[in-house]
Design an enzyme around this catalytic site. Sequence first.
Site, PDB file in Angstrom:
ATOM      1  N   SER B 155       5.308   5.959  -5.987  1.00 51.75           N
ATOM      2  CA  SER B 155       5.808   4.614  -6.250  1.00 51.75           C
ATOM      3  C   SER B 155       6.010   4.428  -7.756  1.00 51.75           C
ATOM      4  O   SER B 155       6.676   5.250  -8.372  1.00 51.75           O
ATOM      5  CB  SER B 155       4.810   3.604  -5.673  1.00 51.75           C
ATOM      6  OG  SER B 155       5.413   2.356  -5.499  1.00 51.75           O
ATOM      7  N   ARG B 224       1.476 -10.802  -3.204  1.00 54.58           N
ATOM      8  CA  ARG B 224       0.882  -9.621  -2.576  1.00 54.58           C
ATOM      9  C   ARG B 224       1.295  -9.500  -1.111  1.00 54.58           C
ATOM     10  O   ARG B 224       1.487  -8.402  -0.590  1.00 54.58           O
ATOM     11  CB  ARG B 224      -0.643  -9.694  -2.693  1.00 54.58           C
ATOM     12  CG  ARG B 224      -1.379  -8.483  -2.146  1.00 54.58           C
ATOM     13  CD  ARG B 224      -0.994  -7.213  -2.870  1.00 54.58           C
ATOM     14  NE  ARG B 224      -1.855  -6.097  -2.524  1.00 54.58           N
ATOM     15  CZ  ARG B 224      -1.670  -4.858  -2.960  1.00 54.58           C
ATOM     16  NH1 ARG B 224      -0.654  -4.565  -3.754  1.00 54.58           N
ATOM     17  NH2 ARG B 224      -2.492  -3.896  -2.615  1.00 54.58           N
ATOM     18  N   ASP B 317       9.945   5.091   4.855  1.00 49.95           N
ATOM     19  CA  ASP B 317       9.801   4.292   3.637  1.00 49.95           C
ATOM     20  C   ASP B 317      11.113   3.560   3.381  1.00 49.95           C
ATOM     21  O   ASP B 317      12.106   4.162   2.985  1.00 49.95           O
ATOM     22  CB  ASP B 317       9.466   5.213   2.464  1.00 49.95           C
ATOM     23  CG  ASP B 317       9.168   4.453   1.171  1.00 49.95           C
ATOM     24  OD1 ASP B 317       9.450   3.235   1.101  1.00 49.95           O
ATOM     25  OD2 ASP B 317       8.640   5.074   0.234  1.00 49.95           O
ATOM     26  N   HIS B 350       6.228   2.884   3.123  1.00 45.32           N
ATOM     27  CA  HIS B 350       5.923   3.261   1.736  1.00 45.32           C
ATOM     28  C   HIS B 350       4.450   3.643   1.570  1.00 45.32           C
ATOM     29  O   HIS B 350       4.109   4.490   0.749  1.00 45.32           O
ATOM     30  CB  HIS B 350       6.282   2.085   0.816  1.00 45.32           C
ATOM     31  CG  HIS B 350       6.192   2.409  -0.641  1.00 45.32           C
ATOM     32  ND1 HIS B 350       6.895   3.444  -1.219  1.00 45.32           N
ATOM     33  CD2 HIS B 350       5.468   1.849  -1.642  1.00 45.32           C
ATOM     34  CE1 HIS B 350       6.609   3.494  -2.516  1.00 45.32           C
ATOM     35  NE2 HIS B 350       5.749   2.541  -2.790  1.00 45.32           N
ATOM     36  N   ASP B 351       3.588   3.015   2.342  1.00 48.53           N
ATOM     37  CA  ASP B 351       2.152   3.339   2.307  1.00 48.53           C
ATOM     38  C   ASP B 351       1.866   4.802   2.609  1.00 48.53           C
ATOM     39  O   ASP B 351       0.761   5.286   2.322  1.00 48.53           O
ATOM     40  CB  ASP B 351       1.400   2.496   3.349  1.00 48.53           C
ATOM     41  CG  ASP B 351       0.934   1.161   2.790  1.00 48.53           C
ATOM     42  OD1 ASP B 351       0.932   1.002   1.558  1.00 48.53           O
ATOM     43  OD2 ASP B 351       0.579   0.281   3.596  1.00 48.53           O
TER      44      ASP B 351
END
Lengths: 384, 384
Positions: B155, B224, B317, B350-351
């Site tokens: 990232s 967040r 992602d 993405h995690d």
Amino acid sequence: MSRQNDLGIAETHTVTISPPGGLQLECGESLQAVTIAYETYGKLNRDRTNAVLIVHALSGDAHAAGFHHGDRKPGWWNGFIGPGKAFDTDKYFIMCSNILGGCKGSTGPSSIDPSTGKPYGLRFPLISIGDMVHCQKLLVDHFGIERLLSVAGGSMGGMQVLAWLTRYPGQVRSAIPISTAIRHSPQQIAFNEVGRQAIMADIDWKSGDYYEGPPPARGLSVARMVGHITYMSDISMHDKFGRQRKDCIQPFKFDPDFEVEGYLQYHGENFVKRFDANSYLFITKAMDNFDAGRGKPLHHLLRGIDAKVLVLAFKSDWLYPTYQTKEIARACKLAGIEASYCEIDSTYGHDAFLLEIEEETHLITHFLKKVYNGYEVMTDNAGI
Amino acid sequence: MSRQNDLGIAETHTVTISPPGGLQLECGESLQAVTIAYETYGKLNRDRTNAVLIVHALSGDAHAAGFHHGDRKPGWWNGFIGPGKAFDTDKYFIMCSNILGGCKGSTGPSSIDPSTGKPYGLRFPLISIGDMVHCQKLLVDHFGIERLLSVAGGSMGGMQVLAWLTRYPGQVRSAIPISTAIRHSPQQIAFNEVGRQAIMADIDWKSGDYYEGPPPARGLSVARMVGHITYMSDISMHDKFGRQRKDCIQPFKFDPDFEVEGYLQYHGENFVKRFDANSYLFITKAMDNFDAGRGKPLHHLLRGIDAKVLVLAFKSDWLYPTYQTKEIARACKLAGIEASYCEIDSTYGHDAFLLEIEEETHLITHFLKKVYNGYEVMTDNAGI
């Protein structure tokens, strides 16, 4: 765009209906009376068989086509409604009403609660997509229309289309759900929840009782910004903005640098002028709670329904991905309903349902003509 | 997970460095001195040829592995760093530092401005990814390491990896950029901008001068939440939450109904306890302004660089879509750099770069071994 096929001046009307015993809502509560804001275009024929109901998305309203006095911008689906257009006002009688829970003339959380004389705010009951459709049904009855030629709408409008099919199956000859879902995925719920949290985080929200002071403008603006991102696609944002920087002096570090930031901020702030934050809460919650199958597979509820269905979807729509629209078409097939599924190759993302006028017009015109003339509908363009 | 391969207790150290003339930043301003919080794992060999720098993402910190005293949760990349792991501490000396602009021990907007004796707030200079890497370079120099065996990160970490390659090409033998981009797309900028707007909309933000009162908790929490949605995938959210409703009585209409809402709210609120809102503003802005090619095609800057590159990406992602990671690999190839591109078939979105331990370990272990032993790197697994 030329205005030659436009409807000219349009006007929003309202009707207040008090069903015997009040309007019973799905949450168990009721409303004594409901005011419905609506517009109509074209003429209802003698047999009342040419009525098409257009149902709007989250931030839409009754003003689907034509121009309001003094306005330079027409209604939200003006490209689709008018003489010679997809919903041809030379042939059909088009109706569009603001949803229950809205803030554009229909009863919603900003309306006056007759029991207190003040705006409902959070005391407004938790409405559902089914309740919205119930109100539309009252309006259709009010016009003495027994059976709609069609119900059409995109996004949350598509949910209402599905609710019409399952709740009033005898009263729709056809249905056009566009870019929608049988029920929201957790990702869709999550995006709505972020919007709600942004509104409720705003100090001006005051638990919904803000009508005597400033509205929760910053929270609603952030909610709208999130929405806007999900309505576009990665490609359409590239095409529209690239990494173009704004052409201005920035006195402040975190002013928008990039065009895309300025665009979002502008549209976020603008939205506040025309939309009520509590309506945003109630409507998004109705979307998240919606399940066209009401706990069962949708095709169980569709069985035996005599209506033709045209499902439209757009390849780059990632908010309502095509697997969701395919599920609708599949449920129709399983239920033995004549359904067509058309996937349009657009880069506009979810916004495509408002923008791909030419492609949609072609499909809708053809479909409506067949339904109106009682012919059989065309076959699929995509194997599902 | 067994703790047998874990590092045990880890400790964050700090070093304050005052370069002659201060730390010159890319924006033109400078900082007299910079404090860098860092951790190290494993032993630096006599030749100082086994050092690997791990660089963190937006909300990361120096605590990449092992356990802090009393903590039950290890560092953020603990699955990757330790004896026998991808970054094998039996072989390599691993370093990780908190970025400039952060809030976990390194100089950032919450640090005391020596000229006023108060926290910088918005008076903190607009830092860049290049400035962050500059500080890491000072730390690496501080350890007397002339050339890093590798720099690795996902990232925003991947952006720092690219900045290392282009700014200090002689000082890295290899680089592992994961799930990252040469520059942000308008969609990525847009998501960050929504987060920033949410923070700045919070009445407690007070133009960044909130350190003597409550922090802008609601705004940061919303930011967040937006982030969390983009870190997951539609599929991973389905798998984790479905449309499961929360098992509790809801006294309030807009309390979380669905599991996914509760999850987002919990993680949003929790984030506030460990992160500074101004850092969020400065760091996301640095990401948005980043362009690894500095206005030119990246391969222009990579030409002649003697380093091996392993680019990792994950199919689901959508925040950093694989077309962006492929562009990095393509730029390396065009520049004549030995690069491998591996696309891992994960559903985590993405995690995945934090979660796909087994697949990544396999690829990284192999890659680092080859670099360390001076062998040629393996070839592609995807034709780009």
